[in-house]
Design an enzyme around this catalytic site. Structure first.
Site, PDB file in Angstrom:
ATOM      1  N   ARG A 158     -39.319 -14.213  15.179  1.00  0.00           N
ATOM      2  CA  ARG A 158     -38.764 -15.358  14.460  1.00  0.00           C
ATOM      3  C   ARG A 158     -39.329 -16.671  15.000  1.00  0.00           C
ATOM      4  O   ARG A 158     -39.588 -17.604  14.252  1.00  0.00           O
ATOM      5  CB  ARG A 158     -37.232 -15.362  14.554  1.00  0.00           C
ATOM      6  CG  ARG A 158     -36.576 -14.159  13.871  1.00  0.00           C
ATOM      7  CD  ARG A 158     -35.056 -14.296  13.822  1.00  0.00           C
ATOM      8  NE  ARG A 158     -34.664 -15.304  12.856  1.00  0.00           N
ATOM      9  CZ  ARG A 158     -33.939 -16.377  13.132  1.00  0.00           C
ATOM     10  NH1 ARG A 158     -33.539 -16.603  14.371  1.00  0.00           N
ATOM     11  NH2 ARG A 158     -33.617 -17.232  12.193  1.00  0.00           N
ATOM     12  N   LYS A 216      -4.308  -6.579   4.122  1.00  0.00           N
ATOM     13  CA  LYS A 216      -4.357  -5.506   3.114  1.00  0.00           C
ATOM     14  C   LYS A 216      -5.808  -5.196   2.740  1.00  0.00           C
ATOM     15  O   LYS A 216      -6.179  -4.032   2.536  1.00  0.00           O
ATOM     16  CB  LYS A 216      -3.563  -5.921   1.871  1.00  0.00           C
ATOM     17  CG  LYS A 216      -3.669  -4.937   0.675  1.00  0.00           C
ATOM     18  CD  LYS A 216      -3.136  -3.576   1.033  1.00  0.00           C
ATOM     19  CE  LYS A 216      -3.239  -2.513  -0.040  1.00  0.00           C
ATOM     20  NZ  LYS A 216      -3.510  -2.827  -1.399  1.00  0.00           N
ATOM     21  N   GLU A 242      -9.669   2.289   4.597  1.00  0.00           N
ATOM     22  CA  GLU A 242      -9.405   3.413   3.686  1.00  0.00           C
ATOM     23  C   GLU A 242     -10.711   3.925   3.085  1.00  0.00           C
ATOM     24  O   GLU A 242     -10.933   5.145   3.004  1.00  0.00           O
ATOM     25  CB  GLU A 242      -8.446   2.953   2.585  1.00  0.00           C
ATOM     26  CG  GLU A 242      -8.121   3.995   1.531  1.00  0.00           C
ATOM     27  CD  GLU A 242      -7.309   3.391   0.399  1.00  0.00           C
ATOM     28  OE1 GLU A 242      -7.662   3.652  -0.774  1.00  0.00           O
ATOM     29  OE2 GLU A 242      -6.341   2.652   0.672  1.00  0.00           O
ATOM     30  N   SER A 269       0.827  -1.208   0.000  1.00  0.00           N
ATOM     31  CA  SER A 269       0.000   0.000   0.000  1.00  0.00           C
ATOM     32  C   SER A 269       0.857   1.252   0.000  1.00  0.00           C
ATOM     33  O   SER A 269       1.918   1.296   0.614  1.00  0.00           O
ATOM     34  CB  SER A 269      -0.917   0.019   1.229  1.00  0.00           C
ATOM     35  OG  SER A 269      -1.679   1.211   1.254  1.00  0.00           O
ATOM     36  N   HIS A 297      -7.209  -3.134   5.469  1.00  0.00           N
ATOM     37  CA  HIS A 297      -6.624  -1.802   5.286  1.00  0.00           C
ATOM     38  C   HIS A 297      -7.425  -1.006   4.258  1.00  0.00           C
ATOM     39  O   HIS A 297      -7.786   0.149   4.478  1.00  0.00           O
ATOM     40  CB  HIS A 297      -5.163  -1.938   4.836  1.00  0.00           C
ATOM     41  CG  HIS A 297      -4.574  -0.695   4.233  1.00  0.00           C
ATOM     42  ND1 HIS A 297      -4.864  -0.291   2.946  1.00  0.00           N
ATOM     43  CD2 HIS A 297      -3.722   0.244   4.739  1.00  0.00           C
ATOM     44  CE1 HIS A 297      -4.234   0.839   2.685  1.00  0.00           C
ATOM     45  NE2 HIS A 297      -3.522   1.175   3.754  1.00  0.00           N
ATOM     46  N   ASN A 298      -7.717  -1.639   3.130  1.00  0.00           N
ATOM     47  CA  ASN A 298      -8.449  -0.933   2.082  1.00  0.00           C
ATOM     48  C   ASN A 298      -9.876  -0.620   2.508  1.00  0.00           C
ATOM     49  O   ASN A 298     -10.422   0.427   2.154  1.00  0.00           O
ATOM     50  CB  ASN A 298      -8.449  -1.761   0.792  1.00  0.00           C
ATOM     51  CG  ASN A 298      -7.114  -1.675   0.061  1.00  0.00           C
ATOM     52  OD1 ASN A 298      -6.084  -1.393   0.658  1.00  0.00           O
ATOM     53  ND2 ASN A 298      -7.135  -1.929  -1.234  1.00  0.00           N
TER      54      ASN A 298
END
Length: 483
Positions: A446, A184, A191, A129, A187-188
């Site tokens: 339910r 990652k 972001e 990144s 992380h994105n």
């Protein structure tokens, strides 16, 4: 003749800059791309005079490498990765290493690790990144996969990775099989949340307070000297200052439709699979979908009466409220992201170092910020921390921000300004700290229509009951309500 330290396949933006980064740290790098003209252009351009050699075939690439051979792919995720792995395997020997540095989905990386290891080779799936600049000057690198391969790539990865003020390296081993690409992905997702929250703050300043781009530029520049100090706040300030050829703010000329590459969506889907409420990040993904419906939104804006904007308060005080709401929401986004990592680590038996991950994100990557240092401190103090909100710093901080957060979200609602991620973050916070939610009624419903059973507050957990609510049902119940 000296052999290359590493080979890299794919010299588009990220690949090209990573090669230049490696060469600048003294490594000899072999570059290869499917299109020979791309290799020639690179060698005669930015790579000229540097310790970079080009090849015209996979075999030539492999033959140029020091053993154990290390081949890194920076190519499009999906089938192309599998195709290149198949092209590489016939030329590699036991102990050689294949590295995928693209944005692959972590289940694919887990599958590929097992497959490549079955061939006597090692496989690393690593998140990278930082964008173009990060790749060139020092990205955040998140490797996972075959742990036996880590000592062989560690010197290269840690040499090219970002360093923070104290010299700490933003790269370390994450975990087995798909762990690197999973981290990652999260992380994105975070972001996505960070970007959405900043745009919501911008929307409020622009539409409720009527501020110009220049005024907002000054606000974001000031915010970057506070707890919000981060790469994304910094570039937002820079963007708002840029003028088009006619002297008008360039940002005002950009069409309001957002793109994406799928990692945010993967994060949201994974949260559903893990039963983790990733509400803020989920809303940031949906907001991009909604933005892409431009033509429909234009029609709807003419069909529905628009709420008149009426703000009569203290403008300066409200800007500070927005800053606090942004910070509070940011805390929620990271709390949810870390909760997802903890749940998935249990599912896949990963031993994730949560403080270490915060350190890896502290520099080089898109979400780098001072704030991540506080997260590292929280997990250093308590590695078993179940939710960031329970850490004393974050608990006290978010309590100090809540009044402003509520003012901002309520002002947005009253003025018809969408703040999906800020509002979702606030709702999560309120739900998380509520001892008794209305889900007792939900579970009764339910059980009423599907005999799905329920637990009782006056009985031990794990005992399930069914009621014949209408008198017309039988005694047979369905399975329990646990997903």
């Amino acid at each position: 003749m000296r052999k290359s330290d590493i080979g890299l396949i794919g010299i588009a933006v990220m690949g090209e800059n990573l090669v230049l980064n490696m060469a600048s740290k003294g490594f000899l790098v072999t570059a290869y791309a499917r299109r020979q003209e791309a290799v020639d252009h690179f060698l005669n351009g930015r790579a000229k005079g540097k310790s970079i050699i080009g090849t015209s075939s996979i075999k030539e690439l492999v033959d140029s490498l020091e053993k154990p051979r290390k081949v890194m792919m920076m190519i499009k995720a999906g089938q192309p990765v599998d195709d290149v792995i198949e092209q590489l395997i016939p030329y590699l020997e036991k102990g050689d290493i294949i590295i995928d540095g693209g944005n692959s989905h972590y289940p694919d990386t887990a599958r590929r690790t097992a497959y490549v290891e079955s061939k006597g080779l090692y496989y690393i799936g690593t998140g990278v990144s930082g964008g173009e600049e990060g790749a060139l000057l020092g990205p955040s690198i998140m490797p996972g996969g075959s742990k036996e391969a880590w000592p062989h790539v560690k010197p290269i990865f840690q040499a090219i990775a970002a360093k923070i003020e104290d010299g700490s390296v933003c790269c370390d081993w994450v975990g087995e099989d798909g762990a690197g690409h999973f981290v990652k992905m999260v992380h994105n997702g975070i972001e996505y949340g960070d970007i959405q929250l900043i745009t919501e703050a911008y929307h409020l300043m622009r539409n409720v307070l009527g501020m110009s781009a220049d005024e907002m530029h000054e606000v974001f520049k000031t915010w970057n000297k506070t707890e919000l100090d981060s790469y994304l706040i910094e570039i937002t300030a820079d963007i708002l200052a840029v003028k088009d050829e006619d002297g008008q703010p360039l940002v005002d000329k950009i069409l309001d439709t957002a793109g994406q590459k799928g990692t945010g969506k993967w994060t949201a889907v994974t949260s559903m699979e893990e039963s983790v409420p990733l509400t803020l990040i989920g809303e940031s993904v949906y907001s991009r979908f909604l933005s892409s419906m431009k033509d429909e939104r234009v029609i709807a804006s003419k069909v529905f009466k628009q709420t008149p904007i009426t703000f009569t308060g203290d403008k300066k005080a409200f800007i500070e409220d927005i800053r606090k709401a942004l910070y509070a929401s940011k805390i929620i986004s990271y709390a949810q992201g870390y909760a997802l990592m903890r749940a998935s680590a249990q599912t896949y038996n990963w031993n994730l170092n949560y403080g270490g991950i915060a350190l890896m994100w502290r520099g080089g990557c898109i979400i780098r910020s001072v704030f991540l240092g506080k997260i590292k401190e929280a997990f250093d103090k308590n590695p078993q921390l179940t939710n960031l909100l329970l850490d004393p710093y974050f608990k006290n901080t978010i309590e100090s921000l809540t009044d402003s957060w509520r003012k901002v979200v309520s002002t947005a609602v009253l003025n018809g300004i969408p703040t999906p991620s800020m509002a979702a973050g606030l709702s999560y916070f309120d739900g998380y700290k509520t001892e008794k939610l209305p889900s007792n009624l939900l579970q009764a419903q339910r059980d009423f229509f599907g005999a799905h059973t329920y637990e009782r507050i006056d009985k031990p957990r794990g005992l399930f009951f069914h009621t014949n609510w209408t008198g017309r049902g039988g005694d047979t119940s369905s399975t329990t309500y646990n997903v």
